[in-house]
Design a protein around this motif. Structure first.
Motif, PDB file in Angstrom:
ATOM      1  N   LYS A  83      26.383  18.896  36.246  1.00  0.00           N
ATOM      2  CA  LYS A  83      26.502  20.341  36.051  1.00  0.00           C
ATOM      3  C   LYS A  83      25.203  20.912  35.496  1.00  0.00           C
ATOM      4  O   LYS A  83      24.338  20.180  35.023  1.00  0.00           O
ATOM      5  CB  LYS A  83      27.622  20.630  35.059  1.00  0.00           C
ATOM      6  CG  LYS A  83      29.009  20.368  35.595  1.00  0.00           C
ATOM      7  CD  LYS A  83      30.040  20.950  34.637  1.00  0.00           C
ATOM      8  CE  LYS A  83      31.435  20.954  35.226  1.00  0.00           C
ATOM      9  NZ  LYS A  83      32.010  19.628  35.389  1.00  0.00           N
TER      10      LYS A  83
ATOM     11  N   ASN B 125      22.327  28.243  20.236  1.00  0.00           N
ATOM     12  CA  ASN B 125      22.804  26.877  20.518  1.00  0.00           C
ATOM     13  C   ASN B 125      21.772  25.832  20.077  1.00  0.00           C
ATOM     14  O   ASN B 125      22.084  24.846  19.420  1.00  0.00           O
ATOM     15  CB  ASN B 125      23.101  26.775  22.026  1.00  0.00           C
ATOM     16  CG  ASN B 125      23.422  25.364  22.494  1.00  0.00           C
ATOM     17  OD1 ASN B 125      22.556  24.502  22.479  1.00  0.00           O
ATOM     18  ND2 ASN B 125      24.651  25.136  22.895  1.00  0.00           N
TER      19      ASN B 125
ATOM     20  N   SER C 147      37.998  23.011  24.784  1.00  0.00           N
ATOM     21  CA  SER C 147      36.775  22.206  24.885  1.00  0.00           C
ATOM     22  C   SER C 147      37.121  20.717  24.896  1.00  0.00           C
ATOM     23  O   SER C 147      37.842  20.232  24.025  1.00  0.00           O
ATOM     24  CB  SER C 147      35.850  22.535  23.706  1.00  0.00           C
ATOM     25  OG  SER C 147      34.775  21.641  23.691  1.00  0.00           O
ATOM     26  N   VAL C 148      36.621  20.007  25.888  1.00  0.00           N
ATOM     27  CA  VAL C 148      36.978  18.596  26.059  1.00  0.00           C
ATOM     28  C   VAL C 148      36.180  17.699  25.106  1.00  0.00           C
ATOM     29  O   VAL C 148      36.703  16.748  24.538  1.00  0.00           O
ATOM     30  CB  VAL C 148      36.655  18.151  27.520  1.00  0.00           C
ATOM     31  CG1 VAL C 148      37.123  16.725  27.786  1.00  0.00           C
ATOM     32  CG2 VAL C 148      37.257  19.119  28.526  1.00  0.00           C
ATOM     33  N   HIS C 149      34.888  18.013  24.970  1.00  0.00           N
ATOM     34  CA  HIS C 149      33.987  17.066  24.303  1.00  0.00           C
ATOM     35  C   HIS C 149      33.682  17.403  22.847  1.00  0.00           C
ATOM     36  O   HIS C 149      33.061  16.598  22.152  1.00  0.00           O
ATOM     37  CB  HIS C 149      32.658  16.998  25.059  1.00  0.00           C
ATOM     38  CG  HIS C 149      32.825  16.682  26.518  1.00  0.00           C
ATOM     39  ND1 HIS C 149      33.193  15.441  26.970  1.00  0.00           N
ATOM     40  CD2 HIS C 149      32.690  17.458  27.628  1.00  0.00           C
ATOM     41  CE1 HIS C 149      33.266  15.453  28.296  1.00  0.00           C
ATOM     42  NE2 HIS C 149      32.963  16.670  28.718  1.00  0.00           N
TER      43      HIS C 149
ATOM     44  N   LYS D   8      26.896  18.017  18.365  1.00  0.00           N
ATOM     45  CA  LYS D   8      27.206  19.446  18.351  1.00  0.00           C
ATOM     46  C   LYS D   8      27.378  19.844  16.890  1.00  0.00           C
ATOM     47  O   LYS D   8      28.220  19.285  16.188  1.00  0.00           O
ATOM     48  CB  LYS D   8      28.528  19.669  19.080  1.00  0.00           C
ATOM     49  CG  LYS D   8      28.384  20.402  20.394  1.00  0.00           C
ATOM     50  CD  LYS D   8      29.694  20.463  21.107  1.00  0.00           C
ATOM     51  CE  LYS D   8      29.929  21.838  21.642  1.00  0.00           C
ATOM     52  NZ  LYS D   8      31.027  21.859  22.644  1.00  0.00           N
TER      53      LYS D   8
HETATM   54  N1  COA Z   1      27.823  25.987  31.924  1.00  0.00           N
HETATM   55  C1  COA Z   1      28.179  24.919  32.675  1.00  0.00           C
HETATM   56  N2  COA Z   1      29.097  24.004  32.261  1.00  0.00           N
HETATM   57  C2  COA Z   1      29.639  24.194  31.041  1.00  0.00           C
HETATM   58  C3  COA Z   1      29.301  25.268  30.199  1.00  0.00           C
HETATM   59  C4  COA Z   1      28.345  26.190  30.689  1.00  0.00           C
HETATM   60  N3  COA Z   1      27.966  27.268  29.994  1.00  0.00           N
HETATM   61  N4  COA Z   1      30.001  25.168  29.044  1.00  0.00           N
HETATM   62  C5  COA Z   1      30.780  24.071  29.168  1.00  0.00           C
HETATM   63  N5  COA Z   1      30.565  23.483  30.372  1.00  0.00           N
HETATM   64  C6  COA Z   1      31.238  22.304  30.913  1.00  0.00           C
HETATM   65  C7  COA Z   1      30.929  21.059  30.111  1.00  0.00           C
HETATM   66  O1  COA Z   1      29.713  20.483  30.545  1.00  0.00           O
HETATM   67  C8  COA Z   1      32.143  20.204  30.381  1.00  0.00           C
HETATM   68  O2  COA Z   1      32.053  19.682  31.711  1.00  0.00           O
HETATM   69  P1  COA Z   1      31.909  18.072  31.996  1.00  0.00           P
HETATM   70  O3  COA Z   1      33.003  17.401  31.218  1.00  0.00           O
HETATM   71  O4  COA Z   1      32.083  17.956  33.481  1.00  0.00           O
HETATM   72  O5  COA Z   1      30.554  17.668  31.552  1.00  0.00           O
HETATM   73  C9  COA Z   1      33.265  21.226  30.429  1.00  0.00           C
HETATM   74  O6  COA Z   1      32.646  22.472  30.754  1.00  0.00           O
HETATM   75  C10 COA Z   1      34.046  21.329  29.149  1.00  0.00           C
HETATM   76  O7  COA Z   1      33.289  21.986  28.112  1.00  0.00           O
HETATM   77  P2  COA Z   1      33.078  21.405  26.633  1.00  0.00           P
HETATM   78  O8  COA Z   1      33.987  20.246  26.397  1.00  0.00           O
HETATM   79  O9  COA Z   1      33.127  22.520  25.660  1.00  0.00           O
HETATM   80  O10 COA Z   1      31.578  20.854  26.783  1.00  0.00           O
HETATM   81  P3  COA Z   1      30.518  20.535  25.646  1.00  0.00           P
HETATM   82  O11 COA Z   1      31.206  20.057  24.418  1.00  0.00           O
HETATM   83  O12 COA Z   1      29.464  19.695  26.248  1.00  0.00           O
HETATM   84  O13 COA Z   1      29.907  21.989  25.285  1.00  0.00           O
HETATM   85  C11 COA Z   1      27.863  23.221  25.725  1.00  0.00           C
HETATM   86  C12 COA Z   1      29.252  22.775  26.254  1.00  0.00           C
HETATM   87  C13 COA Z   1      27.170  23.967  26.857  1.00  0.00           C
HETATM   88  C14 COA Z   1      28.056  24.110  24.519  1.00  0.00           C
HETATM   89  C15 COA Z   1      27.088  21.919  25.331  1.00  0.00           C
HETATM   90  O14 COA Z   1      27.082  21.009  26.393  1.00  0.00           O
HETATM   91  C16 COA Z   1      25.662  22.190  24.941  1.00  0.00           C
HETATM   92  O15 COA Z   1      25.405  22.662  23.842  1.00  0.00           O
HETATM   93  N6  COA Z   1      24.704  21.827  25.808  1.00  0.00           N
HETATM   94  C17 COA Z   1      23.277  21.879  25.518  1.00  0.00           C
HETATM   95  C18 COA Z   1      22.674  23.237  25.671  1.00  0.00           C
HETATM   96  C19 COA Z   1      22.608  23.706  27.103  1.00  0.00           C
HETATM   97  O16 COA Z   1      22.860  22.974  28.049  1.00  0.00           O
HETATM   98  N7  COA Z   1      22.236  24.955  27.285  1.00  0.00           N
HETATM   99  C20 COA Z   1      22.131  25.569  28.608  1.00  0.00           C
HETATM  100  C21 COA Z   1      20.769  25.994  29.020  1.00  0.00           C
HETATM  101  S1  COA Z   1      19.765  26.814  27.931  1.00  0.00           S
END
Ligand code: COA
Length: 328
Positions: free
Chosen positions: A123, A152, A222-224, A234
């Protein structure tokens, strides 16, 4: 919940059961003391897997995130704005580079990560699957999406995995500059002609819902989050970061005389919490699973860049060999 053990706890328990209990306890104690984990340190397999997933998604988001704004480089109004936008887009690609490096320290080769992006296995952030229709869209992206990213990333830069934290610290310094650039463009439009004002309001209306989605699903869905919080990857929940965004940016939006397209958005002065309307979580799910307005176009451009850049990568690996440079 089963008894007083949640389903997530049970799932984590099962995975962790395969780990050496002593090592696992020492690892958790180290995290609880606020110490950092380096690549050569012992870590549970699931910590490694979760970090790869998250950092890789983040890296893909930066490289795909360069595309909506990148399409405006040739159309930016004026030479100075063109230069600034070009520098910003280059920064975003550089962020991907830093993040791929951090993910590689966990053992996943970059080629595999890129392949997983191009085949749709991995993703990337929802927000980059929407079009930047006008110049005002680029202003809103640079101000508010970079603002959301900073919230974030500053928070998670205090986390447990040292290479990711180091990358985030550096990225945030550049993002803070992007935010100022975006704000300056929004202010110019908001204080300009009625047409410019209308243009920036329309862009804000278009981007509001994707920005709400950017922070991830509500905590309850939220799964993770649970395991990532326990492992200090996080450092705040999805909902907490969304609330922080409201606190910091809604007053600034109102100050400019702009409005937010959510009639239910309001702050409870007693609890300090914002309530808001349902931002259509079904749309979020569709977009992150490949069915957004620009998903196909974004991946097609990345595939083209990958093919066109192959000779450069090969030349870097073997500088003395002869290469054919594609014409397109
Ligand atoms: N865009 C795309 N996918 C997203 C998302 C978003 N804004 N928010 C959540 N998801 C996805 C997660 O990746 C997860 O999918 P997966 O199990 O197939 O990997 C699913 O939705 C469930 O979400 P959650 O359990 O809340 O995911 P998480 O604990 O990883 O939290 C974020 C999501 C985005 C807050 C976290 O991954 C994060 O902080 N990532 C790093 C920062 C980042 O990527 N920023 C984006 C660009 S600047």
């Amino acid at each position: 919940m089963y008894g007083n053990i949640s389903i997530v706890d049970q799932a984590i328990g099962k995975k962790n059961a395969q780990e050496d209990p002593e090592k696992l306890a020492a690892f958790q104690a180290k995290i609880d003391r606020g110490e950092k984990i380096e690549p050569h340190d012992w870590m549970p397999a699931d910590y490694r897997r979760q970090l790869i997933r998250m950092i890789e998604q983040h890296a893909h988001s930066e490289i795909i995130g360069a595309l909506p704004e990148g399409t405006w480089i040739t159309r930016a109004p004026g030479f100075k704005r063109k230069m600034a936008l070009m520098a910003k887009v280059q920064d975003e690609v550089g962020h991907a580079q830093l993040l791929y490096n951090a993910a590689e320290t966990l053992g996943k080769p970059r080629e595999e990560m890129i392949n997983d992006l191009l085949t749709g296995k991995s993703k990337y952030s929802n927000v980059f699957n929407y079009p930047a229709k006008t110049w005002a869209d680029t202003a809103v992206i640079a101000w508010l999406i970079d603002a959301a990213a900073i919230i974030n990333q500053v928070t998670n830069s205090k986390g447990s995995y040292a290479p990711y934290c180091r990358a985030l610290e550096r990225i945030c310094q550049e993002e803070s500059f992007h935010l100022k650039y975006g704000y300056d463009n929004v202010v110019t439009l908001a204080t300009g002609t009625p047409t410019q004002r209308a243009m920036v309001q329309e862009a804000l209306n278009r981007w509001w819902r994707p920005i709400m989605h950017f922070f991830g699903p509500p905590d309850i869905a939220s799964v993770h989050s649970e395991i990532l919080t326990r492992w200090k990857v996080k450092m705040a929940s999805n909902d907490d970061m969304r609330q922080q965004f409201f606190n910091q940016y809604v007053p600034k939006i109102w100050e400019l005389g702009l409005t937010v397209p959510d009639p239910e958005l309001r702050k409870d002065e007693v609890t300090g919490k914002w309530s808001y309307g349902d931002p259509d979580w079904d749309e979020f799910k569709r977009v992150i699973n490949g069915d957004g307005p620009c998903n196909k176009e974004r991946l097609a451009v990345r595939r083209m860049a990958e093919i066109n850049g192959e000779w450069v990568r090969n030349a870097l690996k073997k500088p003395t060999a002869k290469y054919t440079v594609p014409l397109s």
